[in-house]
Design a protein around this motif. Structure first.
Motif, PDB file in Angstrom:
ATOM      1  N   PRO A   4       0.854  -1.198   0.110  1.00 41.48           N
ATOM      2  CA  PRO A   4       0.026  -0.101   0.008  1.00 41.48           C
ATOM      3  C   PRO A   4       0.853   1.254  -0.039  1.00 41.48           C
ATOM      4  CG  PRO A   4      -0.040  -1.118   2.214  1.00 41.48           C
ATOM      5  CD  PRO A   4       0.893  -2.060   1.206  1.00 41.48           C
ATOM      6  N   THR A   5       0.497   2.302  -0.755  1.00 46.56           N
ATOM      7  CA  THR A   5       1.240   3.659  -0.610  1.00 46.56           C
ATOM      8  C   THR A   5       0.918   4.613   0.662  1.00 46.56           C
ATOM      9  OG1 THR A   5       0.784   3.775  -3.156  1.00 46.56           O
ATOM     10  CG2 THR A   5       1.407   5.900  -1.637  1.00 46.56           C
ATOM     11  N   ILE A   6       1.680   4.729   1.398  1.00 49.46           N
ATOM     12  CA  ILE A   6       1.835   5.613   2.517  1.00 49.46           C
ATOM     13  C   ILE A   6       1.906   6.874   2.524  1.00 49.46           C
ATOM     14  CG2 ILE A   6       2.623   5.680   4.894  1.00 49.46           C
ATOM     15  CD1 ILE A   6       3.864   2.912   4.728  1.00 49.46           C
ATOM     16  N   PRO A   7       0.659   7.713   2.780  1.00 48.51           N
ATOM     17  CA  PRO A   7       0.668   9.048   2.518  1.00 48.51           C
ATOM     18  C   PRO A   7       1.640   9.849   3.325  1.00 48.51           C
ATOM     19  CG  PRO A   7      -1.007   8.444   3.850  1.00 48.51           C
ATOM     20  CD  PRO A   7      -0.330   7.245   3.389  1.00 48.51           C
ATOM     21  N   THR A   8       2.219  11.108   3.352  1.00 53.50           N
ATOM     22  CA  THR A   8       3.025  11.984   3.980  1.00 53.50           C
ATOM     23  C   THR A   8       1.961  12.179   5.034  1.00 53.50           C
ATOM     24  OG1 THR A   8       2.403  13.851   2.893  1.00 53.50           O
ATOM     25  CG2 THR A   8       4.537  12.679   2.283  1.00 53.50           C
ATOM     26  N   LEU A   9       2.666  12.582   6.447  1.00 52.08           N
ATOM     27  CA  LEU A   9       1.846  13.338   7.406  1.00 52.08           C
ATOM     28  C   LEU A   9       1.002  14.549   6.981  1.00 52.08           C
ATOM     29  CD1 LEU A   9       4.399  12.938  10.386  1.00 52.08           C
ATOM     30  CD2 LEU A   9       2.479  11.536   9.997  1.00 52.08           C
ATOM     31  N   TYR A  10       1.706  15.038   5.981  1.00 50.38           N
ATOM     32  CA  TYR A  10       0.988  16.391   5.456  1.00 50.38           C
ATOM     33  C   TYR A  10      -0.249  16.072   4.807  1.00 50.38           C
ATOM     34  CZ  TYR A  10       0.906  20.503   2.166  1.00 50.38           C
ATOM     35  OH  TYR A  10       0.206  21.476   1.410  1.00 50.38           O
ATOM     36  N   TRP A  12      -2.069  13.106   4.777  1.00 49.27           N
ATOM     37  CA  TRP A  12      -3.018  12.592   5.930  1.00 49.27           C
ATOM     38  C   TRP A  12      -3.776  13.668   6.776  1.00 49.27           C
ATOM     39  CZ3 TRP A  12      -4.905   7.921   5.339  1.00 49.27           C
ATOM     40  CH2 TRP A  12      -5.583   7.347   6.581  1.00 49.27           C
ATOM     41  N   ALA A  13      -2.713  14.781   7.207  1.00 51.47           N
ATOM     42  CA  ALA A  13      -3.485  15.818   7.968  1.00 51.47           C
ATOM     43  C   ALA A  13      -4.544  16.640   7.098  1.00 51.47           C
ATOM     44  CB  ALA A  13      -2.366  16.818   8.312  1.00 51.47           C
ATOM     45  N   GLY A  14      -4.497  16.646   5.942  1.00 49.95           N
ATOM     46  CA  GLY A  14      -5.388  17.344   5.310  1.00 49.95           C
ATOM     47  C   GLY A  14      -4.706  18.665   4.321  1.00 49.95           C
ATOM     48  N   GLU A  15      -3.205  18.596   4.364  1.00 51.85           N
ATOM     49  CA  GLU A  15      -2.620  19.470   3.574  1.00 51.85           C
ATOM     50  C   GLU A  15      -2.586  20.892   4.222  1.00 51.85           C
ATOM     51  OE1 GLU A  15      -3.294  18.608  -0.503  1.00 51.85           O
ATOM     52  OE2 GLU A  15      -2.518  16.691  -0.327  1.00 51.85           O
ATOM     53  N   ASN A  16      -2.333  21.976   3.314  1.00 56.05           N
ATOM     54  CA  ASN A  16      -1.935  23.159   3.680  1.00 56.05           C
ATOM     55  C   ASN A  16      -3.211  23.822   4.272  1.00 56.05           C
ATOM     56  OD1 ASN A  16      -0.252  25.459   3.788  1.00 56.05           O
ATOM     57  ND2 ASN A  16      -1.600  26.459   2.603  1.00 56.05           N
ATOM     58  N   ASP A  17      -4.328  23.908   3.568  1.00 54.22           N
ATOM     59  CA  ASP A  17      -5.407  24.300   4.097  1.00 54.22           C
ATOM     60  C   ASP A  17      -5.970  23.974   5.857  1.00 54.22           C
ATOM     61  OD1 ASP A  17      -5.740  25.659   1.924  1.00 54.22           O
ATOM     62  OD2 ASP A  17      -7.425  24.447   1.062  1.00 54.22           O
ATOM     63  N   ARG A  18      -5.534  22.789   5.855  1.00 61.75           N
ATOM     64  CA  ARG A  18      -5.965  22.103   7.160  1.00 61.75           C
ATOM     65  C   ARG A  18      -4.790  22.543   8.098  1.00 61.75           C
ATOM     66  NH1 ARG A  18      -9.517  18.235   8.955  1.00 61.75           N
ATOM     67  NH2 ARG A  18     -10.769  19.177   7.209  1.00 61.75           N
ATOM     68  N   LEU A  19      -3.772  22.651   7.874  1.00 63.61           N
ATOM     69  CA  LEU A  19      -2.713  22.959   8.762  1.00 63.61           C
ATOM     70  C   LEU A  19      -2.822  24.768   9.021  1.00 63.61           C
ATOM     71  CD1 LEU A  19       0.417  21.084   7.605  1.00 63.61           C
ATOM     72  CD2 LEU A  19      -0.987  20.678   9.382  1.00 63.61           C
ATOM     73  N   GLU A  20      -3.316  25.485   8.092  1.00 63.46           N
ATOM     74  CA  GLU A  20      -3.372  26.949   8.093  1.00 63.46           C
ATOM     75  C   GLU A  20      -4.625  27.053   9.032  1.00 63.46           C
ATOM     76  OE1 GLU A  20      -3.492  29.445   4.808  1.00 63.46           O
ATOM     77  OE2 GLU A  20      -1.715  28.619   4.267  1.00 63.46           O
ATOM     78  N   GLN A  21      -5.558  26.141   8.993  1.00 62.25           N
ATOM     79  CA  GLN A  21      -6.779  26.208  10.102  1.00 62.25           C
ATOM     80  C   GLN A  21      -6.158  25.874  11.462  1.00 62.25           C
ATOM     81  OE1 GLN A  21      -9.879  23.303   9.187  1.00 62.25           O
ATOM     82  NE2 GLN A  21     -11.397  24.407  10.062  1.00 62.25           N
ATOM     83  N   LEU A  22      -5.549  25.004  11.597  1.00 61.70           N
ATOM     84  CA  LEU A  22      -4.935  24.392  12.869  1.00 61.70           C
ATOM     85  C   LEU A  22      -4.160  25.674  13.475  1.00 61.70           C
ATOM     86  CD1 LEU A  22      -3.950  22.406  14.984  1.00 61.70           C
ATOM     87  CD2 LEU A  22      -1.799  22.044  13.428  1.00 61.70           C
ATOM     88  N   THR A  23      -3.012  26.098  12.486  1.00 60.49           N
ATOM     89  CA  THR A  23      -2.575  27.409  13.429  1.00 60.49           C
ATOM     90  C   THR A  23      -3.223  28.509  13.889  1.00 60.49           C
ATOM     91  OG1 THR A  23      -1.458  28.109  11.151  1.00 60.49           O
ATOM     92  CG2 THR A  23      -0.306  26.604  12.372  1.00 60.49           C
ATOM     93  N   PHE A  59       6.393  17.951   7.694  1.00 59.19           N
ATOM     94  CA  PHE A  59       5.589  16.777   7.289  1.00 59.19           C
ATOM     95  C   PHE A  59       5.511  16.080   6.091  1.00 59.19           C
ATOM     96  CE2 PHE A  59       2.472  16.957  11.266  1.00 59.19           C
ATOM     97  CZ  PHE A  59       3.490  16.720  12.287  1.00 59.19           C
ATOM     98  N   GLY A  60       6.233  16.609   5.235  1.00 56.92           N
ATOM     99  CA  GLY A  60       6.616  15.827   3.701  1.00 56.92           C
ATOM    100  C   GLY A  60       5.946  16.863   2.770  1.00 56.92           C
ATOM    101  N   GLY A  61       5.217  18.001   3.167  1.00 52.67           N
ATOM    102  CA  GLY A  61       4.479  18.771   2.205  1.00 52.67           C
ATOM    103  C   GLY A  61       5.562  19.626   1.134  1.00 52.67           C
ATOM    104  N   PRO A  62       4.879  20.379   0.291  1.00 56.74           N
ATOM    105  CA  PRO A  62       5.589  21.164  -0.531  1.00 56.74           C
ATOM    106  C   PRO A  62       6.509  22.090   0.545  1.00 56.74           C
ATOM    107  CG  PRO A  62       3.554  21.938  -0.676  1.00 56.74           C
ATOM    108  CD  PRO A  62       3.360  20.698   0.252  1.00 56.74           C
ATOM    109  N   PRO A  63       7.591  22.596  -0.137  1.00 57.16           N
ATOM    110  CA  PRO A  63       8.352  23.643   0.755  1.00 57.16           C
ATOM    111  C   PRO A  63       8.070  25.050   0.671  1.00 57.16           C
ATOM    112  CG  PRO A  63       9.549  23.098  -1.399  1.00 57.16           C
ATOM    113  CD  PRO A  63       8.319  22.238  -1.633  1.00 57.16           C
ATOM    114  N   LEU A  64       6.687  25.293   1.249  1.00 55.92           N
ATOM    115  CA  LEU A  64       6.276  26.598   1.134  1.00 55.92           C
ATOM    116  C   LEU A  64       7.047  27.525   2.060  1.00 55.92           C
ATOM    117  CD1 LEU A  64       2.396  25.947   1.155  1.00 55.92           C
ATOM    118  CD2 LEU A  64       3.897  26.398  -0.745  1.00 55.92           C
ATOM    119  N   TYR A  65       7.407  26.969   3.205  1.00 58.17           N
ATOM    120  CA  TYR A  65       8.150  27.819   4.146  1.00 58.17           C
ATOM    121  C   TYR A  65       9.536  28.263   3.701  1.00 58.17           C
ATOM    122  CZ  TYR A  65      10.231  29.381   8.510  1.00 58.17           C
ATOM    123  OH  TYR A  65      10.795  30.338   9.496  1.00 58.17           O
TER     124      TYR A  65
END
Length: 161
Positions: A4-10, A12-23, A59-65
């Protein structure tokens, strides 16, 4: 049979929109908090977004930072140097962030939450250590940490030892 393909934590978390909502939710709590409010009193209006981008990249997402925000791992560490953070503040930061993760509906499966808590514990403990340093202990060319589903790879040993 394919593994099975294992997703990144990024992912699985819901990507940028969800992380921005979190912060955003988290820093809304921090502004009102008696333990942490003064630490973040002068944060920029973009702070929550920058932190979301940092977490996403780790978490393995794009290098936005590093690309969009112009940051680096060393620059993130530099923000903590000389702040003299306490264990009480670290614990409160962790508790509010985990509460915020629940509030925004981050995945609550044991594997993801174990990885999330592991990263937050690791990162917040480094932040406290770095906050008591006189100068940045991280070299400018130190790569961005990448956090995954597994182990850290060994015990913490400061770079200058």
């Amino acid at each position: 049979m394919n593994a099975p393909t294992i997703p990144t934590l990024y992912a699985w978390a819901g990507e940028n929109d969800r992380l921005e909502q979190l912060t955003e939710v988290f820093y809304g709590k921090v502004r009102q908090d008696e333990v942490l409010g003064s630490v973040f009193l002068h944060m920029s209006p973009d702070h929550a977004r920058h932190v979301a981008h940092f977490i996403g990249e780790v978490f393995g997402g794009p290098p936005l930072y590093t690309t969009t925000d112009g940051g680096s791992h060393a620059q993130m560490v530099a923000h903590h140097v000389g702040k003299h953070l306490t264990e009480t503040q670290r614990r409160r930061w962790l508790a509010l962030l985990l509460d915020s993760a629940d509030d925004v509906g981050l995945p609550d499966d044991p594997e993801f939450r174990s990885a999330l808590v592991g990263y937050l514990e690791w990162g917040s403990r480094l932040a406290v250590l770095n906050s008591n340093a006189a100068e940045n202990p991280v070299q400018a060319d130190t790569p961005m940490p990448i956090w995954g589903w597994g182990e850290t790879g060994g015990p913490y040993v400061p770079e200058n030892q």
